[in-house]
Design an enzyme around this catalytic site. Structure first.
Site, PDB file in Angstrom:
ATOM      1  N   ARG A 185      87.431  68.044  21.066  1.00 60.87           N
ATOM      2  CA  ARG A 185      88.494  67.081  21.404  1.00 60.87           C
ATOM      3  C   ARG A 185      87.908  65.675  21.538  1.00 60.87           C
ATOM      4  NH1 ARG A 185      93.535  66.450  24.183  1.00 60.87           N
ATOM      5  NH2 ARG A 185      93.434  65.236  26.117  1.00 60.87           N
ATOM      6  N   TYR A 223      86.650  56.267  25.388  1.00 56.94           N
ATOM      7  CA  TYR A 223      86.081  56.396  24.048  1.00 56.94           C
ATOM      8  C   TYR A 223      85.578  55.063  23.506  1.00 56.94           C
ATOM      9  CZ  TYR A 223      87.906  61.018  24.448  1.00 56.94           C
ATOM     10  OH  TYR A 223      88.142  62.286  24.905  1.00 56.94           O
ATOM     11  N   LYS A 277      99.283  69.255  29.878  1.00 57.96           N
ATOM     12  CA  LYS A 277      99.286  69.299  31.339  1.00 57.96           C
ATOM     13  C   LYS A 277     100.686  69.015  31.879  1.00 57.96           C
ATOM     14  CE  LYS A 277      94.460  68.051  32.183  1.00 57.96           C
ATOM     15  NZ  LYS A 277      93.539  67.086  32.844  1.00 57.96           N
ATOM     16  N   HIS A 309      97.257  61.761  26.818  1.00 58.46           N
ATOM     17  CA  HIS A 309      96.826  61.098  28.054  1.00 58.46           C
ATOM     18  C   HIS A 309      97.993  60.342  28.673  1.00 58.46           C
ATOM     19  CE1 HIS A 309      92.325  60.944  26.728  1.00 58.46           C
ATOM     20  NE2 HIS A 309      92.643  62.088  27.297  1.00 58.46           N
ATOM     21  N   ARG A 323      93.190  70.436  23.925  1.00 54.90           N
ATOM     22  CA  ARG A 323      92.481  71.051  25.048  1.00 54.90           C
ATOM     23  C   ARG A 323      92.427  72.545  24.755  1.00 54.90           C
ATOM     24  NH1 ARG A 323      96.415  67.592  27.496  1.00 54.90           N
ATOM     25  NH2 ARG A 323      95.484  65.855  28.667  1.00 54.90           N
ATOM     26  N   HIS A 379      85.876  71.507  24.608  1.00 54.44           N
ATOM     27  CA  HIS A 379      86.336  70.142  24.870  1.00 54.44           C
ATOM     28  C   HIS A 379      85.561  69.125  24.041  1.00 54.44           C
ATOM     29  CE1 HIS A 379      89.401  68.571  27.492  1.00 54.44           C
ATOM     30  NE2 HIS A 379      88.682  67.505  27.747  1.00 54.44           N
TER      31      HIS A 379
END
Length: 298
Positions: A247, A279, A172, A270, A148, A244
């Protein structure tokens, strides 16, 4: 209970209890601030404990005139989280958004770049300028490690474990993960460190920050967005891309080359495999190859 008091408590909860980043906290807070502004604009004097489903519905009706369905859905989700917190803390007995449905939106598939397009963008970087080597190293890291943009600008020299072939990434909620880094990406980072970064006058507090601006301070997220946008314009790329996008391309290209979703999930950081599964929707040919390779009746 006043709105500002409730919002401040909520922000502390998001930071301490849920461990969210400043960017995430700002996003959640922005949704509550929109509701507060609406109430003030219409002289509606009601506190967060007493506000009802009807006032919330009227607010959502108003914002629906200004924003698209995706933005409406995000605001509703943000407010639902805020009022769930108030219920959790026993300030309220119910959540006024429980019966409010978010507008139906199609699942937005991420834009991706082909390997050729990524090569063209990186080749377009002007290496005769000092920032050129830095920009090449940054884009190679974005694409090579699937970071990110916030993870990229916060990357530290002490996070580089090149001998082991990994970098430590803080994602995150300050969650750390180790991501493999290939030799080519290591090479470009080392070129930048040796030939550019070593000659900068580094400001106090940024000695360990990997990617620096000309003043020797940490790059902003906005600056990385600008760099990518200018390179896309330079090569005449018609796609609308951002940091992004690199990524997304990282994950899509791994999938196309038969990497398993669990590995991609770990590298992207994730929390849920469901997020990574988007994806599969980008590249359905992967599913065909899996069946052809592994099914006994192929």
């Amino acid at each position: 209970m006043k709105w500002q008091h409730a919002l401040k408590d909520y922000q502390l909860y998001l930071k301490i209890e849920r461990g969210l980043s400043k960017n995430s906290i700002d996003n959640y807070s922005r949704d509550v601030k929109k509701l507060i502004s609406y109430l003030e604009k219409h002289d509606i004097s009601i506190n967060p404990v007493k506000i009802s489903n009807e006032e919330i519905k009227q607010f959502i009706y108003e914002i629906a005139k200004e924003v698209n369905a995706r933005s409406q859905s995000r605001i509703i989700s943000g407010l639902r989280s805020f009022f769930s917190y108030l219920v959790f803390e026993n300030y309220r007995k119910n959540n006024p958004l429980e019966l409010i449905e978010s507008p139906k939106i199609g699942r937005k598939l991420p834009d991706t770049l082909s390997e050729e397009e990524i090569d063209t963008i990186i080749t377009a970087i002007d290496l005769s300028k000092p920032e050129g080597e830095r920009n090449r190293a940054m884009l190679e890291t974005l694409y090579g490690c699937g970071l990110r943009v916030s993870e990229l600008v916060n990357l530290k020299i002490s996070d580089l474990f090149f001998d082991e072939g990994f970098i430590k990434v803080t994602g995150k909620g300050d969650k750390e993960r180790f991501v493999p880094i290939v030799d080519a990406t290591q090479k470009y980072i080392n070129i930048y460190r040796k030939h550019i970064r070593n000659h900068l006058k580094i400001q106090s507090g940024f000695e360990d920050t990997l990617f620096l601006n000309r003043r020797g301070k940490q790059l902003t997220r906005a600056m990385v967005f600008t760099i990518v946008k200018q390179l896309a314009e330079k090569i005449g790329l018609k796609k609308k891309i951002s940091p992004h996008t690199f990524r997304h391309s990282f994950a899509t290209h791994l999938l196309q080359n038969d990497a398993d979703l669990r590995s991609i999930q770990l590298m992207l950081g994730h929390e849920s495999i469901t997020t990574t599964e988007i994806y599969v929707h980008v590249d359905k040919s992967h599913l065909t190859r899996v069946v052809e390779k592994y099914h006994p009746r192929k």
